[in-house]
Design a protein around this motif. Structure first.
Motif, PDB file in Angstrom:
ATOM      1  N   LYS B 163      15.750 -20.436  -4.772  1.00 23.17           N
ATOM      2  CA  LYS B 163      16.843 -20.564  -3.809  1.00 23.17           C
ATOM      3  C   LYS B 163      17.771 -19.344  -3.822  1.00 23.17           C
ATOM      4  N   GLU B 164      17.937 -18.754  -5.022  1.00 21.74           N
ATOM      5  CA  GLU B 164      18.823 -17.587  -5.120  1.00 21.74           C
ATOM      6  C   GLU B 164      18.212 -16.342  -4.504  1.00 21.74           C
ATOM      7  N   LEU B 165      16.898 -16.378  -4.319  1.00 23.52           N
ATOM      8  CA  LEU B 165      16.225 -15.181  -3.809  1.00 23.52           C
ATOM      9  C   LEU B 165      15.841 -15.307  -2.338  1.00 23.52           C
ATOM     10  N   LEU B 166      16.203 -16.437  -1.731  1.00 22.55           N
ATOM     11  CA  LEU B 166      15.857 -16.602  -0.316  1.00 22.55           C
ATOM     12  C   LEU B 166      16.686 -15.653   0.543  1.00 22.55           C
ATOM     13  N   ALA B 167      16.116 -15.288   1.695  1.00 21.36           N
ATOM     14  CA  ALA B 167      16.821 -14.383   2.608  1.00 21.36           C
ATOM     15  C   ALA B 167      18.070 -15.067   3.156  1.00 21.36           C
ATOM     16  N   ASP B 168      19.080 -14.255   3.499  1.00 23.89           N
ATOM     17  CA  ASP B 168      20.361 -14.796   3.962  1.00 23.89           C
ATOM     18  C   ASP B 168      20.197 -15.694   5.186  1.00 23.89           C
ATOM     19  N   ASN B 169      19.322 -15.262   6.104  1.00 21.56           N
ATOM     20  CA  ASN B 169      19.165 -16.047   7.332  1.00 21.56           C
ATOM     21  C   ASN B 169      18.508 -17.399   7.049  1.00 21.56           C
ATOM     22  N   VAL B 172      20.933 -20.308   5.930  1.00 20.33           N
ATOM     23  CA  VAL B 172      21.752 -20.991   6.934  1.00 20.33           C
ATOM     24  C   VAL B 172      20.929 -21.331   8.184  1.00 20.33           C
ATOM     25  N   CYS B 173      19.606 -21.480   7.978  1.00 23.07           N
ATOM     26  CA  CYS B 173      18.707 -21.704   9.124  1.00 23.07           C
ATOM     27  C   CYS B 173      18.957 -23.073   9.759  1.00 23.07           C
ATOM     28  N   ARG B 174      19.053 -23.083  11.068  1.00 26.43           N
ATOM     29  CA  ARG B 174      19.277 -24.331  11.793  1.00 26.43           C
ATOM     30  C   ARG B 174      17.953 -24.958  12.255  1.00 26.43           C
ATOM     31  N   PHE B 175      16.950 -24.103  12.437  1.00 29.49           N
ATOM     32  CA  PHE B 175      15.690 -24.593  13.003  1.00 29.49           C
ATOM     33  C   PHE B 175      14.533 -24.309  12.043  1.00 29.49           C
ATOM     34  N   ASN B 176      14.490 -24.997  10.921  1.00 30.65           N
ATOM     35  CA  ASN B 176      13.369 -24.737  10.018  1.00 30.65           C
ATOM     36  C   ASN B 176      12.142 -25.591  10.346  1.00 30.65           C
ATOM     37  N   GLN B 177      12.255 -26.364  11.435  1.00 30.74           N
ATOM     38  CA  GLN B 177      11.075 -27.035  11.977  1.00 30.74           C
ATOM     39  C   GLN B 177      10.686 -26.318  13.264  1.00 30.74           C
ATOM     40  N   PRO B 178       9.388 -26.191  13.536  1.00 29.15           N
ATOM     41  CA  PRO B 178       9.002 -25.571  14.808  1.00 29.15           C
ATOM     42  C   PRO B 178       9.567 -26.375  15.980  1.00 29.15           C
ATOM     43  N   VAL B 191      16.797 -29.507   5.348  1.00 28.33           N
ATOM     44  CA  VAL B 191      17.622 -28.685   6.226  1.00 28.33           C
ATOM     45  C   VAL B 191      18.482 -27.737   5.409  1.00 28.33           C
ATOM     46  N   ALA B 192      18.657 -26.515   5.913  1.00 23.63           N
ATOM     47  CA  ALA B 192      19.521 -25.545   5.244  1.00 23.63           C
ATOM     48  C   ALA B 192      20.971 -25.777   5.667  1.00 23.63           C
ATOM     49  N   GLU B 197      26.463 -21.059   9.331  1.00 26.25           N
ATOM     50  CA  GLU B 197      25.693 -19.936   9.864  1.00 26.25           C
ATOM     51  C   GLU B 197      26.564 -18.804  10.392  1.00 26.25           C
ATOM     52  N   TYR B 198      27.738 -19.129  10.964  1.00 25.19           N
ATOM     53  CA  TYR B 198      28.569 -18.063  11.535  1.00 25.19           C
ATOM     54  C   TYR B 198      29.701 -17.612  10.610  1.00 25.19           C
TER      55      TYR B 198
END
Lengths: 149, 339
Positions: B163-169, B172-178, B191-192, B197-198
């Protein structure tokens, strides 16, 4: 009334250079009306006529700033009065996003201005130019995004 | 994760065997530890190469566009009766699927040319954070076990939670499901923290303009105009980019800082309502330019001004291709009477 300048004074004093990109059908005609009505307005604007504000690539605005314009004014028909029906409505979105983005990176808000002037508003055109010149003059010469600085 | 991978391989194998797709675009194991690389699978036997893990970084929609636009171009030189359709299967997580939706909204290809293999996504590993963990040393071996990343370098071993190495985006991802998928594999990913996010954008907005300009200038000074950000961006698909056009020459190619600033400004501005925050541009940037700080602002504006989220719904038109009569006018200049 604007002050009259001698040649020597004008060579030394800084005067804002403003690029006005205006639409052929409303604002350009409005400028024309201001001219034939002999309404006085500052000579700091250089007018570029385009068919419609919807035709203006936002890069025109950035490019003008890069080439040393102290301010850029974009003006077209009032919403709902576009010669091409919706050109200014799509342009409005583009400019809203552009202005906000330029403000975000730290560019002064009054460097890029957007307004509507119709063909019958010669007086308003002169007012806009006076207002824009005043706003840009207050900011001083452009220093950001300008080439060669 | 293994289940997703297994299901993915089965589905890809099936699609290729039944000739429902000509190629599956996915990820395979990279040549270096803890990496994955995009791959093109054309036979059922090869489908076992497919992987799905937190090392899958790049947005595959770019490759889908490349494949299909090249195919369309090639078909123009073929007799009409001999023309054939090419169908591309693609492994798509949330951001990839949003990019595909943008392509479809912009009529780049038809929905029938696409088979979307939806995968749940828990975020991907930020290469730069990983490099920091390894102390800048070359990673000899690496492993991901139970949500923990372990790396081995010549100077020693390091460990950190994924989790500490995940990318910044991704954090705070809103759409991690297709948002669209023909075949969905795997469980729904957690869900992140999308409500944050902003936050960086708002914090930046609250700085004085001079500080913002200084930051912009500093970041853009890093840029070497290699155009990696553009080449990897799924929304940057013009055949001739404005940056390379010579008639008219939109942007000069000199060493003047303003040229680079203008190139970046314009490229970013093209992302209004089209940036899905997949993070590919920041991932590939060799100079570590903080592009996301600026791109996220466009995303925020598109939502706050026009209620538009990039590539979320097939029914919505492209943001700048449409208008509403009620669009905001606060930015319109009104002269005071008499100037």
């Amino acid at each position: 009334m604007e002050k009259v300048m001698t040649e020597e004074q004008s060579a030394n004093a800084w005067e804002p250079k403003i690029v006005a990109i205006v639409c052929n059908w409303c604002t350009y005609a409005g400028a024309d009306l201001a001219g034939i009505s002999r309404i006085q307005y500052p000579p700091n604007v250089r007018i570029i006529r385009v068919p419609c504000t919807g035709r203006i690539n936002p890069f025109y605005i950035l490019r003008a700033l890069q080439e040393g314009a102290d301010g850029v004014l974009v003006s077209g028909c009032h919403p709902g009065e576009c010669h091409y029906i919706t050109g200014n409505l799509t342009a409005r979105r583009k400019f809203a996003a552009l202005k906000s983005f330029l403000g975000y990176i730290g560019l002064e808000g009054d460097r890029t201005l957007f307004t509507w002037v119709s063909a019958s508003e010669g007086d308003r055109f002169a007012q806009v130019i006076r207002g824009v010149t005043k706003a840009v003059r207050a900011l001083g010469p452009a220093r950001k995004l300008v080439k060669g600085i | 994760m293994e289940n997703v991978e297994k299901k993915l391989r089965e589905e890809a194998k099936g699609l290729l065997a039944e000739k429902k797709v000509d190629v599956v675009v996915g990820y395979e194991k990279g040549t270096l530890p803890l990496t994955a690389t995009p791959c093109f699978i054309t036979t059922p036997e090869e489908a076992d190469r497919l992987v799905w893990n937190p090392f899958c970084v790049l947005n595959l929609a770019k490759f889908v566009h490349d494949l299909l636009s090249q195919h369309h171009e090639a078909q123009k030189r073929v007799k009409p009766e001999a023309r054939r359709k090419k169908v591309v299967g693609v492994v798509a997580r949330g951001c990839t699927s949003r990019s595909l939706v943008i392509h479809l909204q912009e009529k780049q290809y038809g929905r029938d040319e696409l088979v979307i293999l939806g995968v749940p996504c828990g975020g991907y590993l930020d290469e730069k954070k990983l490099a920091a963990l390894a102390g800048g040393e070359e990673i000899r071996e690496g492993s991901l076990d139970d949500g923990k990343i372990a790396v081995k370098t010549v100077k020693g071993e390091h460990q950190a939670p994924l989790k500490e190495l995940l990318a910044d985006n991704c954090l705070v991802c809103r759409f991690n499901q297709p948002v669209i998928a023909d075949i969905q594999t795997g469980e729904i990913a957690p869900v992140a923290e999308a409500e944050k996010e902003y936050d960086p954008v708002t914090a930046f907005e609250n700085l004085p303009p001079e500080a913002r300009w200084a930051y912009f200038e500093k970041e853009m000074a890093k840029c070497i105009r290699c155009a990696a950000c553009r080449n990897v961006c799924p929304s940057c698909y013009c055949r001739i980019c404005f940056a390379e056009q010579s008639q008219p020459r939109w942007v000069d190619i000199g060493a003047d800082p303003s040229d680079t600033q203008l190139f970046q400004l314009m490229r970013m501005y093209h992302m209004v309502g089209r940036c899905v925050d997949c993070g590919s541009c920041t991932a590939v940037c060799p100079m570590g330019v903080d592009l996301r700080k600026f791109l996220k602002k466009l995303d925020k504006d598109a939502f706050s001004m026009f209620g538009h989220r990039a590539g979320v719904s097939m029914d919505e038109p492209a943001l700048l291709g449409a208008y509403k009569e009620t669009d905001g006018e606060e930015f319109i200049f009104e002269p005071k009477h008499g100037g």
